[in-house]
Design a protein around this motif. Sequence first.
Motif, PDB file in Angstrom:
ATOM      1  N   ILE A  55       0.844  -1.185   0.000  1.00 15.38           N
ATOM      2  CA  ILE A  55       0.000   0.000   0.000  1.00 15.38           C
ATOM      3  C   ILE A  55       0.886   1.244   0.000  1.00 15.38           C
ATOM      4  O   ILE A  55       1.858   1.321   0.744  1.00 15.38           O
ATOM      5  N   PHE A  56       0.549   2.197  -0.858  1.00 12.61           N
ATOM      6  CA  PHE A  56       1.314   3.437  -0.915  1.00 12.61           C
ATOM      7  C   PHE A  56       0.769   4.400   0.142  1.00 12.61           C
ATOM      8  O   PHE A  56      -0.188   5.113  -0.070  1.00 12.61           O
ATOM      9  N   ASN A  57       1.415   4.410   1.291  1.00  9.78           N
ATOM     10  CA  ASN A  57       0.918   5.213   2.407  1.00  9.78           C
ATOM     11  C   ASN A  57       1.016   6.712   2.144  1.00  9.78           C
ATOM     12  O   ASN A  57       0.317   7.501   2.749  1.00  9.78           O
ATOM     13  N   GLY A  58       1.922   7.101   1.253  1.00  3.22           N
ATOM     14  CA  GLY A  58       2.078   8.524   0.980  1.00  3.22           C
ATOM     15  C   GLY A  58       0.995   9.107   0.104  1.00  3.22           C
ATOM     16  O   GLY A  58       0.979  10.313  -0.132  1.00  3.22           O
ATOM     17  N   LEU A  59       0.067   8.282  -0.377  1.00  5.68           N
ATOM     18  CA  LEU A  59      -0.971   8.781  -1.279  1.00  5.68           C
ATOM     19  C   LEU A  59      -1.828   9.849  -0.608  1.00  5.68           C
ATOM     20  O   LEU A  59      -2.180  10.850  -1.228  1.00  5.68           O
ATOM     21  N   VAL A  60      -2.163   9.642   0.647  1.00  4.31           N
ATOM     22  CA  VAL A  60      -2.965  10.634   1.373  1.00  4.31           C
ATOM     23  C   VAL A  60      -2.229  11.965   1.433  1.00  4.31           C
ATOM     24  O   VAL A  60      -2.823  13.027   1.277  1.00  4.31           O
ATOM     25  N   ARG A  61      -0.930  11.893   1.642  1.00 11.75           N
ATOM     26  CA  ARG A  61      -0.134  13.126   1.695  1.00 11.75           C
ATOM     27  C   ARG A  61      -0.130  13.848   0.354  1.00 11.75           C
ATOM     28  O   ARG A  61      -0.207  15.079   0.298  1.00 11.75           O
ATOM     29  N   VAL A  62      -0.054  13.084  -0.735  1.00 13.38           N
ATOM     30  CA  VAL A  62      -0.103  13.692  -2.072  1.00 13.38           C
ATOM     31  C   VAL A  62      -1.428  14.407  -2.283  1.00 13.38           C
ATOM     32  O   VAL A  62      -1.488  15.551  -2.748  1.00 13.38           O
ATOM     33  N   LEU A  63      -2.524  13.731  -1.935  1.00 17.69           N
ATOM     34  CA  LEU A  63      -3.847  14.311  -2.128  1.00 17.69           C
ATOM     35  C   LEU A  63      -4.067  15.545  -1.261  1.00 17.69           C
ATOM     36  O   LEU A  63      -4.791  16.460  -1.639  1.00 17.69           O
ATOM     37  N   SER A  64      -3.446  15.565  -0.104  1.00 18.18           N
ATOM     38  CA  SER A  64      -3.676  16.658   0.845  1.00 18.18           C
ATOM     39  C   SER A  64      -2.797  17.869   0.574  1.00 18.18           C
ATOM     40  O   SER A  64      -3.066  18.946   1.099  1.00 18.18           O
ATOM     41  N   SER A  65      -1.756  17.710  -0.234  1.00 21.02           N
ATOM     42  CA  SER A  65      -0.756  18.771  -0.344  1.00 21.02           C
ATOM     43  C   SER A  65      -0.492  19.242  -1.764  1.00 21.02           C
ATOM     44  O   SER A  65       0.452  19.994  -1.988  1.00 21.02           O
ATOM     45  N   SER A  66      -1.292  18.791  -2.737  1.00 23.83           N
ATOM     46  CA  SER A  66      -1.053  19.153  -4.142  1.00 23.83           C
ATOM     47  C   SER A  66      -2.220  19.990  -4.655  1.00 23.83           C
ATOM     48  O   SER A  66      -3.218  19.445  -5.144  1.00 23.83           O
ATOM     49  N   PRO A  67      -2.120  21.307  -4.578  1.00 22.52           N
ATOM     50  CA  PRO A  67      -3.264  22.171  -4.926  1.00 22.52           C
ATOM     51  C   PRO A  67      -3.647  22.137  -6.394  1.00 22.52           C
ATOM     52  O   PRO A  67      -4.776  22.480  -6.743  1.00 22.52           O
ATOM     53  N   ASN A  68      -2.729  21.732  -7.287  1.00 21.54           N
ATOM     54  CA  ASN A  68      -3.015  21.729  -8.721  1.00 21.54           C
ATOM     55  C   ASN A  68      -3.306  20.335  -9.274  1.00 21.54           C
ATOM     56  O   ASN A  68      -3.465  20.175 -10.481  1.00 21.54           O
ATOM     57  N   LEU A  69      -3.382  19.332  -8.409  1.00 23.04           N
ATOM     58  CA  LEU A  69      -3.619  17.966  -8.860  1.00 23.04           C
ATOM     59  C   LEU A  69      -5.014  17.830  -9.474  1.00 23.04           C
ATOM     60  O   LEU A  69      -6.010  18.165  -8.852  1.00 23.04           O
ATOM     61  N   HIS A  70      -5.070  17.336 -10.719  1.00 24.96           N
ATOM     62  CA  HIS A  70      -6.370  17.124 -11.359  1.00 24.96           C
ATOM     63  C   HIS A  70      -6.578  15.685 -11.813  1.00 24.96           C
ATOM     64  O   HIS A  70      -7.685  15.304 -12.188  1.00 24.96           O
ATOM     65  N   THR A  71      -5.527  14.847 -11.791  1.00 30.36           N
ATOM     66  CA  THR A  71      -5.676  13.455 -12.197  1.00 30.36           C
ATOM     67  C   THR A  71      -4.928  12.544 -11.231  1.00 30.36           C
ATOM     68  O   THR A  71      -3.738  12.730 -10.990  1.00 30.36           O
ATOM     69  N   LEU A  72      -5.649  11.559 -10.692  1.00 27.31           N
ATOM     70  CA  LEU A  72      -5.061  10.564  -9.805  1.00 27.31           C
ATOM     71  C   LEU A  72      -5.280   9.189 -10.417  1.00 27.31           C
ATOM     72  O   LEU A  72      -6.405   8.813 -10.747  1.00 27.31           O
ATOM     73  N   ILE A  73      -4.192   8.420 -10.588  1.00 30.81           N
ATOM     74  CA  ILE A  73      -4.255   7.077 -11.138  1.00 30.81           C
ATOM     75  C   ILE A  73      -3.553   6.153 -10.157  1.00 30.81           C
ATOM     76  O   ILE A  73      -2.358   6.316  -9.903  1.00 30.81           O
ATOM     77  N   THR A  74      -4.271   5.188  -9.601  1.00 33.51           N
ATOM     78  CA  THR A  74      -3.639   4.296  -8.641  1.00 33.51           C
ATOM     79  C   THR A  74      -3.297   2.945  -9.226  1.00 33.51           C
ATOM     80  O   THR A  74      -2.634   2.155  -8.570  1.00 33.51           O
ATOM     81  N   ILE A  75      -3.743   2.662 -10.429  1.00 29.00           N
ATOM     82  CA  ILE A  75      -3.328   1.419 -11.082  1.00 29.00           C
ATOM     83  C   ILE A  75      -3.641   1.506 -12.574  1.00 29.00           C
ATOM     84  O   ILE A  75      -4.621   2.102 -12.980  1.00 29.00           O
ATOM     85  N   GLU A  76      -2.754   0.968 -13.373  1.00 32.76           N
ATOM     86  CA  GLU A  76      -2.970   0.828 -14.803  1.00 32.76           C
ATOM     87  C   GLU A  76      -2.734  -0.639 -15.151  1.00 32.76           C
ATOM     88  O   GLU A  76      -1.670  -1.181 -14.893  1.00 32.76           O
ATOM     89  N   ASP A  77      -3.715  -1.262 -15.768  1.00 29.49           N
ATOM     90  CA  ASP A  77      -3.687  -2.711 -15.962  1.00 29.49           C
ATOM     91  C   ASP A  77      -2.514  -3.188 -16.810  1.00 29.49           C
ATOM     92  O   ASP A  77      -2.002  -4.270 -16.623  1.00 29.49           O
ATOM     93  N   ASP A  78      -2.081  -2.359 -17.790  1.00 26.32           N
ATOM     94  CA  ASP A  78      -1.042  -2.841 -18.692  1.00 26.32           C
ATOM     95  C   ASP A  78       0.329  -2.883 -18.038  1.00 26.32           C
ATOM     96  O   ASP A  78       1.289  -3.348 -18.637  1.00 26.32           O
TER      97      ASP A  78
END
Length: 537
Positions: A350-373
């Motif tokens: 589990i990527f524990n830092g994901l919450v920190r990314v979401l909480s601290s990135s004011p310009n984030l518009h796309t979140l991808i947690t898995i790509e099947d390929d």
Amino acid sequence: MFDLLEIDEVICQRLKRQDLAQCARVNKKWNEVVTPYLWSDMASLSSNRQKDFHRMIREDYLYEQQRHQLQEDNNGIRQHVQERLSPALSTLEKYGPWIRRLPDPGVLQSILHSPDQDEKPATHELIRHLYKRCPSLDVQDLFITKDTVDSNDMLITIAKYLLHHVRHLKVYCCSKSVELWRLKYLLKRYPNKLENLTLGVKVSYTEDAKEDWAVDQTVGESDDWVQLKEVKLLWCKGTSKAFWLWLLRRFSHIRKLEFWPMDEVVAECLAEVMLTDMPELDEIHLIHDACAASDLPDDLVASLLSGSRKGWKVVKAKFNSEVGEATMEALAKHFPTLEVFGVNVCGNYIFNGLVRVLSSSPNLHTLITIEDDCYPQYQYPHLEAVKFIDRDANTGLLKARLLSRCSRLISKALGDKVVDEEYPGQGVEIQRLVYDRLARFTNLETLWLGEDAQEYQWDCLEMSLESGLHKLKGLKALKELDVSYMTTRIGLEEVQWMTEHWPRLNVIYGLVKRFSDDDDRAVRWLHEHHPKIDVWS
């Protein structure tokens, strides 16, 4: 045919080759219009056409050699008589200027190869002759394999006839090593128009290497690499730091880098030059091979993620294990500029830092947690729902996050493990908390949930009004919903609610499950009342 070139082009480009051949037989007028389109694309040849193609090129080559020999032997007298008694132009000489596309050099080598090694002309001579006959080639994409790189004659031919056209160059020599001087010879003749470069090479170096090989003095080195914007280094390996530093320092104008590391030498060289020699770089894809024995060291990954002078706008990374502390701190420096973040952690990490990314990135518009390929079929990582919810342990309320700009959430595993044995009796509560968190993404346009697995997920978001779907009524910008491979409980009432509260919705993936008659009623209702909404199973 029409007298307007634009209309003829539209019609002919949409016809299959056999249909073009039929059109060319109608009359002289149609033949003149259609024939150039019949010859323009020779990239995909059937087995029979390959034999005819080989025969045509060989006959043309031999005929051309005879013409030159006659001219040399008799001062052109017999050549003049021969031309008066035979057609002025051969088939290849006549139609070659209309050829725009040919197979890649490696494919051409196999097509024009003769089983008899001693038979003349040699394969490379036929290829060079073909290129001479095709002055209008459009070689925007060029794929080069080890067999091509290992041939001195093919290197010269490619440098002379093809490289100045190329916009997208791919060189793959991963299975066996290629001599350093050969690769350097090719790259020194770098095409000025090149925009994308993909290298997958294992480089071998010896003391007696011909790094300054000069078999063709007519081909000079190009220092103008200003058009190059994207580079992919896939499983590159080699012990010569001098070569990698020479190469990487020429990528001074790139903006996007994709790196699949094979060894630490290339990674160390890359980390050394990124900040100093790649000032425009703002997008990185750092992908670790799922089959590799281990990741790069944490401090080396951190050095790579520290390599953007402007600040990363796009970061996509895949790891074989949990993200290290140094890597996380390096990434944190780019939170102010981060717009797209994709992270894939192999296995069940589990990527524990994901919450920190979401909480601290004011310009984030796309979140991808898995790509099947990025994963083999037997591995399906997941992001635990409780991690995504991110509640305050004391108050039980959702922690605040900077999510107002997020427009794309692609989490192909978030739908999994919502109902878990670790949280008995809390399935509905956890689902509603997930909805509460999703509701904060007020600008969301794309929502993908669920893994692309071979079996449906049972313990997942139901996407029903009863489970809490109504909490997402504020997602007015939502255009695309993908719940493929999830055992959702979307029925007639749910799709009616969606069309009322999501006015921009135009596609739903995964609705047709055939688990109940309610699925069919929902689909029929959408087709009848909202035919512009595409529904896919």
